[in-house]
Design a protein around this motif. Structure first.
Motif, short mmCIF file in Angstrom:
data_model
loop_
_atom_site.label_atom_id
_atom_site.label_comp_id
_atom_site.label_asym_id
_atom_site.label_seq_id
_atom_site.Cartn_x
_atom_site.Cartn_y
_atom_site.Cartn_z
N TYR A 150 50.58 27.87 34.29
CA TYR A 150 51.43 27.54 33.22
C TYR A 150 52.22 28.08 32.55
CZ TYR A 150 52.70 24.90 28.79
OH TYR A 150 53.62 24.07 27.80
N ASN A 151 53.26 28.47 32.02
CA ASN A 151 54.03 29.65 31.91
C ASN A 151 54.72 29.43 30.30
OD1 ASN A 151 56.59 28.15 31.58
ND2 ASN A 151 57.43 30.04 33.69
N SER A 152 55.53 30.52 29.37
CA SER A 152 55.21 29.76 27.80
C SER A 152 56.96 28.85 28.19
CB SER A 152 55.74 31.42 27.38
OG SER A 152 56.62 32.17 27.78
N ASP A 153 57.55 28.95 28.92
CA ASP A 153 58.32 28.30 28.97
C ASP A 153 58.29 26.58 29.05
OD1 ASP A 153 60.15 30.12 28.61
OD2 ASP A 153 60.30 30.38 30.86
N SER A 154 57.02 26.38 29.10
CA SER A 154 56.69 24.80 29.16
C SER A 154 56.66 24.25 30.89
CB SER A 154 57.00 23.81 28.56
OG SER A 154 56.65 24.29 27.16
N VAL A 155 56.75 25.08 31.78
CA VAL A 155 56.69 24.80 33.51
C VAL A 155 55.22 25.35 33.52
CG1 VAL A 155 57.75 25.54 35.65
CG2 VAL A 155 59.01 25.96 33.56
N TRP A 156 54.61 24.06 34.09
CA TRP A 156 53.39 24.29 35.23
C TRP A 156 53.86 23.89 36.25
CZ3 TRP A 156 51.80 20.33 37.78
CH2 TRP A 156 52.19 18.64 37.97
N GLY A 157 52.49 24.43 36.96
CA GLY A 157 52.67 23.84 38.69
C GLY A 157 51.27 24.08 39.45
N ASN A 163 54.80 39.42 29.25
CA ASN A 163 56.26 40.04 29.28
C ASN A 163 56.62 40.74 27.92
OD1 ASN A 163 58.86 41.54 29.27
ND2 ASN A 163 58.91 40.95 31.43
N PHE A 164 56.05 41.69 27.54
CA PHE A 164 56.18 42.19 26.35
C PHE A 164 57.86 42.15 25.25
CE2 PHE A 164 52.20 43.91 27.04
CZ PHE A 164 51.54 43.20 25.52
N PRO A 165 59.27 43.36 26.35
CA PRO A 165 60.36 42.16 26.37
C PRO A 165 60.91 41.21 26.13
CG PRO A 165 59.74 44.84 27.41
CD PRO A 165 58.65 43.80 27.65
N GLN A 166 60.59 40.36 26.98
CA GLN A 166 61.13 38.80 26.95
C GLN A 166 60.45 38.13 26.19
OE1 GLN A 166 61.59 37.52 31.50
NE2 GLN A 166 62.94 39.78 31.81
N GLN A 167 58.55 38.79 26.01
CA GLN A 167 57.88 37.89 25.05
C GLN A 167 58.01 36.85 25.61
OE1 GLN A 167 58.59 37.69 20.97
NE2 GLN A 167 58.55 39.75 20.29
N THR A 168 57.09 36.41 27.70
CA THR A 168 57.06 35.55 28.05
C THR A 168 55.65 35.80 28.17
OG1 THR A 168 58.26 36.42 29.82
CG2 THR A 168 59.61 34.61 28.25
N TRP A 169 55.17 34.71 29.11
CA TRP A 169 53.79 34.24 29.40
C TRP A 169 53.61 33.62 30.71
CZ3 TRP A 169 50.79 30.45 29.56
CH2 TRP A 169 51.44 29.43 28.01
N ARG A 170 52.30 34.03 31.60
CA ARG A 170 52.16 32.96 32.90
C ARG A 170 50.56 32.67 32.53
NH1 ARG A 170 51.95 33.78 38.16
NH2 ARG A 170 52.15 30.70 39.61
N ALA A 171 49.60 32.06 32.42
CA ALA A 171 48.49 31.96 33.32
C ALA A 171 48.41 31.13 34.74
CB ALA A 171 47.86 31.39 32.14
N LEU A 172 47.03 31.94 35.20
CA LEU A 172 46.82 31.29 36.43
C LEU A 172 45.63 31.19 35.99
CD1 LEU A 172 47.43 30.78 39.23
CD2 LEU A 172 46.91 33.27 40.25
N LEU A 173 44.93 29.81 37.16
CA LEU A 173 43.43 29.57 37.56
C LEU A 173 43.63 28.66 38.98
CD1 LEU A 173 40.65 29.46 36.27
CD2 LEU A 173 41.56 27.06 35.86
N SER A 174 42.62 29.73 39.61
CA SER A 174 42.18 28.66 40.90
C SER A 174 41.03 29.40 40.81
CB SER A 174 43.03 29.99 42.47
OG SER A 174 42.64 30.70 42.15
N MET A 175 40.68 27.94 42.50
CA MET A 175 39.84 27.72 42.99
C MET A 175 39.33 28.33 44.56
SD MET A 175 37.05 25.72 42.43
CE MET A 175 36.55 24.31 43.06
#
Length: 882
Positions: free
Chosen positions: A646-653, A619-631
């Motif tokens: 995992y996202n830019s707020d150091s929140v993982w799931g 998200n460019f205006p908020q400068q946040t990101w989120r990455a996902l990996l699944s199998m």
């Protein structure tokens, strides 16, 4: 120029003349001297349909080379030749004039006619390859293409045995179970949050109805570790695609409980809200065929005609002795049907005739009528769980919703519909009355609807138009509603709406993989609110990458204030083997230029039914990101999925997903596990066995056949029979006819033949159908049909031979070949009588004695069985020698 005495009999060569790979004549006579090969101009022109007339007395030839515009003039006395007005080299020493033809040296003739002529003396062949296709070549290509067409694509009933599948008080069941668990951690100091949910669907027969039961809710979470059922739905239905429910009412669907996905009412709104009941005679699935049309007309000698639909070749007709063509029962499908007849003349002439039919999906054949009647109760959330309990004021509680819809095909081009509904919405009673028409005029499809709320004195109307011009699809829709108009589902949200769209625009014809579309929408909510939007989209395929781009402008007018915005979206998709990547970026152009978001994802097939998925969002205006990996692993018994994010707020799931299906196999009374969600589909338990006594029933002593495959609606099903002879055919579409056939190629012996061609049934969810496939052992008999001529015999072709079983029933016929040979395949075991057709024997004045053979119980091949013909009243002699 040479005289006819220049050739000898030894120079004559009988050749095979071919046009590319198409043989034209195997009796093409040329003269081949040691130095040159000479082509007869008259015969050459006739076989290639060039249109050249030869005058041997005047030593001239005139006409055209295939097409009238390509003139040809040969003047041997004047030593000149011209083609299409251009002079060509003419060496008269390479021309021989005879009494019947003018012979031209092959290479010089090839240069005149712009073609390659190859003379192979060793193989006695002349091969012709024109540089520009001749009309004859084009006709041959049309004939080949017409011979490769597979008909019009209309379903033909194969005549399989129809199996009855009555409903039961309790039968089946198929169960889908899905379990999901997720864990979220925001920081090392904060506690982990977890959530677990469940979803279950059960299908099968209950109380002589097909039942669908759905349950979902929480298993446990951070605040409540208990098991919760938050939603539950139940539907019972009967379906008959042939419309045999409720006797004279001809219903195809009867349903009770939580209903959805049924025909809504134009302008009026949703026909069913909440639990209720419904009776309908509308088709179970959306039909593709609307009607049939035939085209017939004059077709001159030497002409042919091709039939195209939407640019695809359907059929071909050459000229006949009646000088006419006829295409019978051409299917008209729902949607755009552009039928084009392309007429081709013997000299390359070409003309076309076009017929346009634009048929809407809601149209019906003339005289066909369908209806839908329903009663539902919006005050309840579902049949099992009661929602809306917070409404304490009974006057605001929604009342029962009654709805009716019917459609009648008046003519081939006009369909009429009417609608009725009654409901209490937010304490106010509404009674609706509506009607609509749908029709087409050539390439234009028109729909119009009007509805009235008789209790609230309000009305609504809409009209839609769709057509296609030069490959560009155009559509428009306008709707106008009174300000106090309320639909069954609540407020519509606008008073006036206009939508216009154009698609399939080719701005660059030289780039066929690029097209554009544009759309406009105007919406008036009330006197103070108005929205407008306009967009243009572009679709491309470049170097294997599919990408699209869209820019849209929006104008919002709210209480005197106008807000204009402009945004764009670009996306791409690329596949290469096991890799599949997609991406999308959104940006703003006005009032400020900025990037909004970026989405990227990719799938990798690792083999063994394992799919690895990764994704990234920014998200460019908020400068946040989120990455996902699944199998995900698709197993035979379950589908297992694992995900990490995992996202830019150091929140993982992390998440875990487990899905499986249990379907009861009726023969073994056991459960079959599968990794797909199959409760909404049907299944067949098929068994193949050797039917020794031919009673079509499995007896204890009869053997089953393993490793047998099956076809479902002409498609090869992946399941095969196991060691017990049972194959569980799952994932079959429900409530529509299915044709099940045994695959002959999978039978272990060529003498094994299925007793029946196939079976047709209407399967339903959760109730596997037991289907037996008896297989008979057969034999083969071959021999010769001979005619007695004194003490000599000779083979006779074209004789009809009949095979008759022990009961006197004719079980097969065949025809003797050019050498008198005949062959019967797949004859049943036991005594068989072979005889000449009595009707044919009477016509030709011959008679023949019947011959008996016995095919052993384990099958076999009996050959050299002779059937001897003799003229009536003629004594046969030396029978034993024959």
């Amino acid at each position: 120029m040479q005289s006819s005495s220049g050739f000898t009999d030894d120079d004559a060569l009988l050749c095979l003349l071919t046009l590319y790979r198409t043989p034209l004549s195997d009796e093409f006579m040329i003269f081949a001297t040691p130095e040159r090969s000479y082509i007869p101009l008259t015969e050459f022109s006739r076989l290639l349909e060039l249109g050249i007339d030869v005058d041997c007395n005047a030593k001239k030839a005139t006409g055209y080379v295939g097409r009238p515009g390509q003139t040809f003039l040969l003047d041997i006395p004047g030593s000149s030749v011209s083609v299409s007005g251009h002079a060509c080299s003419c060496d008269t020493s390479r021309i021989v004039v005879t009494a019947n033809d003018i012979y031209v040296e092959s290479q010089m003739l090839a240069s005149w006619l712009s073609m390659h002529i190859e003379v192979n003396r060793l193989n006695a062949a002349v091969a012709v390859k024109p540089f520009v296709p001749l009309p004859l070549q084009e006709r041959i290509a049309r004939e080949e293409a017409g011979g490769n067409t597979w008909g019009y694509g209309v379903y033909q009933d194969p005549g399989y045995s129809r199996m009855k599948f009555p409903y039961s008080v309790l039968n089946g069941a198929s169960v889908d179970v899905s379990l999901r668990t997720s864990f979220v951690s925001r920081s090392p100091q904060s506690p982990q949050q977890y959530n677990a949910s469940h979803y279950t669907r059960i299908t099968g027969d209950l109380l002589w109805m097909n039942t669908h039961a759905d349950f979902s809710g929480q298993i446990a979470n951070s605040s409540d570790p208990g098991l919760l059922i938050e939603d539950g739905r139940l539907r019972l239905e009967r379906v008959d695609p042939d419309g045999n429910l409720l006797g004279p009412l001809g219903a195809k669907t009867i349903a009770f409980g939580d209903l959805s996905q049924y025909n809504n009412l134009p302008l009026i709104g949703t026909a069913v809200i909440g639990p209720g009941g419904l009776v309908s005679s509308y088709p179970i699935s959306s039909p593709s065929l609307f009607d049939l049309v035939s085209l017939k007309g004059y077709l001159g000698p030497g002409w042919d005609v091709q039939l195209f639909r939407n640019g695809a070749l359907l059929d071909y007709r050459p000229s006949n002795s009646f000088n006419e063509y006829e295409f019978v029962d051409i299917p008209l499908n729902y949607g755009v049907n552009e039928l084009q007849l392309v007429f081709n003349g013997p000299q390359g002439e070409r003309r076309t005739e076009s017929y346009h039919y634009n048929i809407g999906q809601n149209m019906m054949k003339p005289g066909q009528w369908a209806y839908q009647a329903s009663l539902s109760f919006p005050s309840r959330h579902s049949l099992l769980l009661n929602g809306n309990t917070s409404l304490q004021d009974d006057s605001n509680r929604p009342g029962p919703l009654m709805a009716w819809k019917s459609t009648l095909g008046l003519t081939e081009w006009l369909t009429f519909s009417n609608y009725l509904a009654s409901a209490k919405i937010k304490g106010v009673n509404h009674s609706y009355l509506g009607s609509g028409v749908s029709g087409y005029l050539q390439s234009m499809q028109i729909d119009a609807d009007m509805a009235f709320d008789t209790q609230q004195s309000s009305k609504a109307m809409q009209v839609g138009v769709m057509t296609s011009i030069a490959g560009v699809s155009l559509s428009g829709r306008y709707a106008s509603l009174d300000s106090n108009w309320v639909a069954t589902g609540g407020s519509v949200g606008y008073r006036d709406q206009l939508e216009v769209r154009a698609g399939g625009i080719r701005l660059f014809p030289f780039i066929p993989s690029t097209s554009f579309s544009t759309d406009y929408r105007r919406q008036i909510i009330d006197d103070e609110q108005r929205n407008e939007s306009w967009g243009i989209s572009n679709y491309n395929q470049t170097f294997g990458i599919t990408h699209s781009h869209r820019i849209y402008l929006q104008k919002q007018m709210l209480y005197g204030t106008t807000l204009e915005t402009s945004e764009g979206t670009s996306s791409f998709s690329w596949m290469n083997g096991a890799l599949h990547w997609t991406g999308e970026v959104n940006y703003q152009l006005h009032p400020e230029r900025q990037w909004n978001y970026l989405i990227m994802s990719g799938n990798i097939d690792l083999g063994d039914d394992i799919i690895l998925t990764n994704g990234f969002n920014y998200n460019f205006p908020q400068q946040t990101w989120r990455a996902l990996l699944s199998m995900n692993k698709q197993g035979r018994s379950a589908l297992l999925g694992i995900s990490l994010n995992y996202n830019s707020d150091s929140v993982w799931g992390a998440g875990l997903n487990l899905s499986m299906n249990f379907t009861r196999e009726p023969r073994r009374s056991s459960w079959v596990m599968d990794g797909s969600s199959g409760s909404g589909y049907s299944a067949v338990s098929a068994m193949a066995f050797i039917d020794e006594n031919k009673n079509r029933q499995k007896d204890e002593s009869e053997e089953v056949i393993p490793d047998v495959g099956y076809f479902v609606n002409r498609y090869d099903h992946p399941a095969t029979s196991d060691s017990t002879g049972i194959a569980f055919l799952n994932n079959i579409a429900s409530n529509i006819p299915a044709n099940i056939t045994l695959s002959p190629a999978t039978l272990p012996d060529l003498s094994y033949v299925a007793a029946d061609k196939g079976y047709r049934l209407v399967p339903r969810p959760g109730c596997p159908f037991e289907l037996d496939f008896p297989v008979w052992i057969t034999g083969e008999v071959s021999g010769l049909v001979c005619e007695v001529q004194g003490e000599m015999i000779r083979p006779v072709s074209g004789i009809i031979i009949e095979a008759v079983d022990a009961d006197g029933k004719t079980i097969g016929t065949t025809l003797s070949g050019y050498d008198g040979f005949y062959d019967f395949e797949a004859l049943p075991t036991g005594p068989i009588t072979l005889r000449i057709s009595s009707e044919q024997a009477e016509k030709i004045g011959f008679e023949g004695e019947a011959t008996c053979v016995t095919i052993p119980s384990n099958g076999g091949y009996i050959d050299n069985v002779r059937l001897v013909l003799q003229k009536k009243n003629q004594n046969r002699t030396n029978t034993e020698e024959l």
